[in-house]
Design a protein around this motif. Structure first.
Motif, short mmCIF file in Angstrom:
data_model
loop_
_atom_site.label_atom_id
_atom_site.label_comp_id
_atom_site.label_asym_id
_atom_site.label_seq_id
_atom_site.Cartn_x
_atom_site.Cartn_y
_atom_site.Cartn_z
N MET A 155 4.83 -25.97 17.53
CA MET A 155 5.28 -27.68 17.35
C MET A 155 6.25 -27.89 18.28
O MET A 155 7.06 -26.97 18.77
CB MET A 155 5.91 -27.94 15.80
CG MET A 155 4.86 -27.60 14.67
SD MET A 155 5.68 -28.05 13.14
CE MET A 155 5.57 -29.68 13.02
N ASP A 156 6.43 -29.21 18.60
CA ASP A 156 7.51 -29.55 19.59
C ASP A 156 8.84 -29.96 18.69
O ASP A 156 8.44 -30.33 17.59
CB ASP A 156 6.95 -30.97 20.33
CG ASP A 156 6.23 -30.73 21.47
OD1 ASP A 156 5.71 -29.43 21.67
OD2 ASP A 156 5.84 -31.69 22.26
N ALA A 157 9.88 -29.86 19.24
CA ALA A 157 10.96 -30.05 18.67
C ALA A 157 11.16 -31.75 18.22
O ALA A 157 12.17 -32.00 17.51
CB ALA A 157 12.20 -29.49 19.39
N ASP A 158 10.54 -32.52 19.15
CA ASP A 158 11.05 -33.86 18.95
C ASP A 158 10.12 -34.68 17.93
O ASP A 158 10.33 -35.71 17.91
CB ASP A 158 10.51 -34.45 20.41
CG ASP A 158 9.14 -34.22 20.86
OD1 ASP A 158 8.20 -33.96 19.94
OD2 ASP A 158 8.97 -34.57 21.91
N LEU A 159 9.71 -33.98 16.87
CA LEU A 159 8.82 -34.47 15.58
C LEU A 159 7.74 -35.64 16.46
O LEU A 159 7.40 -36.54 15.58
CB LEU A 159 9.92 -35.43 14.89
CG LEU A 159 10.79 -34.54 13.98
CD1 LEU A 159 11.73 -35.34 13.43
CD2 LEU A 159 9.95 -34.00 13.12
N GLN A 160 7.13 -35.19 17.74
CA GLN A 160 5.83 -36.11 18.11
C GLN A 160 4.79 -35.15 17.13
O GLN A 160 3.68 -35.78 17.30
CB GLN A 160 5.73 -35.82 19.33
CG GLN A 160 6.55 -36.98 20.16
CD GLN A 160 6.18 -36.95 21.58
OE1 GLN A 160 6.27 -35.95 22.34
NE2 GLN A 160 5.70 -37.89 22.27
N ASP A 161 4.97 -33.97 16.78
CA ASP A 161 4.13 -33.70 15.84
C ASP A 161 4.28 -33.67 14.63
O ASP A 161 5.26 -32.88 14.01
CB ASP A 161 4.00 -31.88 16.27
CG ASP A 161 3.70 -31.74 17.91
OD1 ASP A 161 2.92 -32.76 18.52
OD2 ASP A 161 4.17 -30.73 18.16
MG MG Z 1 7.30 -34.56 23.07
#
Ligand code: MG
Ligand code: UDP
Length: 309
Positions: free
Chosen positions: A93-99
């Protein structure tokens, strides 16, 4: 009891990691299995590491932190996380909560009820993204899928859940130039995709400039198809053929009509055209040669400064 590992590469994510942990752990607490979140600090220049250590101190039984000695790029972060993961199910997962973490239970359910090895995600819209970037992205997928032996799904994110066996297979690919989208597709396995609308990052900024993405696209093409080399060969053959006909034409015309000097402009045009093609072909060879050079050096993909676990 089963264990799920969540691998999160982080580069300058000081604002997002705590938010990410809260949202994700909330979801994971409701699963009927243990979980570990592996944060890879990819040489961040802000306070990401301090934030991660704070999380680690608070939640030692769920958080592991791998701190790189410098920025090695997301691909290396992914690799380090996958190598460290101990779970039966592994999510990237990406850290930016885009996922959205809310997908995790859905993914697990699909894995447990059906004979599926990978649950991927793909964005069906590219809302909130610059138009020109979307255009190039779509063209890139068209191009690479035309030439490469594996299909790289348009809009597929790195966000995916995999069974242990899939990750073991991925780790068998030891290449230095890691193009994960291609590697994920290359190993095969039964895959389903969940679709969702693009979500914008909660905080911070994307670290991908247009040119970085462009270079990434070239890397992907070079890593997964040798079609450009073949195109250079075919172009060379074609031009040689045309030149041969022209040689005969010019030779006999000069013999018959005795007209040796005319045609200077056309000659210059032809020389310049051929010079351009030669440079292009050399450039293509250079791309592959440089990749081969990096592979032959056999350097590690990343260096770990310290781990917290
Ligand atoms: Mg991102
Ligand atoms: N990332 C990383 N190393 C880098 C660049 C990015 O580990 O050199 C991480 C970043 O922290 C994030 C993920 O890769 O968790 C995706 O990056 P970003 O959100 O900037 O890309 P986008 O979502 O815009 O494609």
């Amino acid at each position: 009891m089963h264990l799920i590992s969540i691998v999160v590469p982080c580069y300058n994510e000081q604002e997002t990691v705590a938010l990410f942990y809260d949202a994700t752990s909330k979801v994971c607490e409701n699963l009927k299995m243990g979980y570990e979140i592996i944060f890879v600090n990819d040489g961040s220049k802000d306070n990401t590491l301090q934030e991660l250590i704070k999380l680690y101190e608070l939640h030692k039984n769920h958080v592991r932190v791998i701190d790189f000695s410098r920025n090695f790029g997301k691909e290396s972060g992914l690799l380090a996380g996958l190598e460290a993961a101990r779970g039966d199910f592994i999510t990237v997962m990406d850290a930016d909560l885009q996922d959205p973490p809310s997908f995790i239970p859905k993914m697990l359910e699909i894995m447990e009820t059906q004979d599926i090895d990978i649950v991927g995600t793909r964005r069906v819209t590219r809302k909130g993204e610059p138009k020109i970037r979307s255009f190039f992205a779509r063209e890139f997928y068209k191009l690479i899928n035309k030439f490469s032996e594996v299909e790289i799904v348009d809009g597929a994110r790195d966000f995916r859940m995999m069974k242990r066996s899939v990750v073991d297979s991925i780790l068998r690919l030891k290449e230095y130039n890691r193009f994960s989208k291609g590697i994920f597709a290359w190993v095969g396995y039964k895959t389903v995709y969940l679709e969702y609308e693009n979500v914008e990052r909660v905080a911070g900024e994307t670290s991908w400039s247009f040119w970085k993405l462009f270079a990434y696209a070239i890397d992907g093409i070079v890593a997964f198809t040798i079609a450009p080399l073949r195109i250079a060969t075919l172009l060379g053959l074609f031009i040689s053929g045309v030149s041969f006909v022209m040689i005969l034409f010019v030779f006999f015309r000069t013999l018959i009509f005795k007209d040796p000097v005319a045609g200077w402009p056309s000659m210059v045009i032809i020389i310049m055209f051929l010079g351009g093609i030669q440079l292009l072909a050399l450039g293509i060879i250079g791309e592959y040669l440089s990749k081969t050079y990096m592979e032959v050096k056999n350097r590690p993909s990343y260096i770990v400064r310290k781990t917290y676990e």
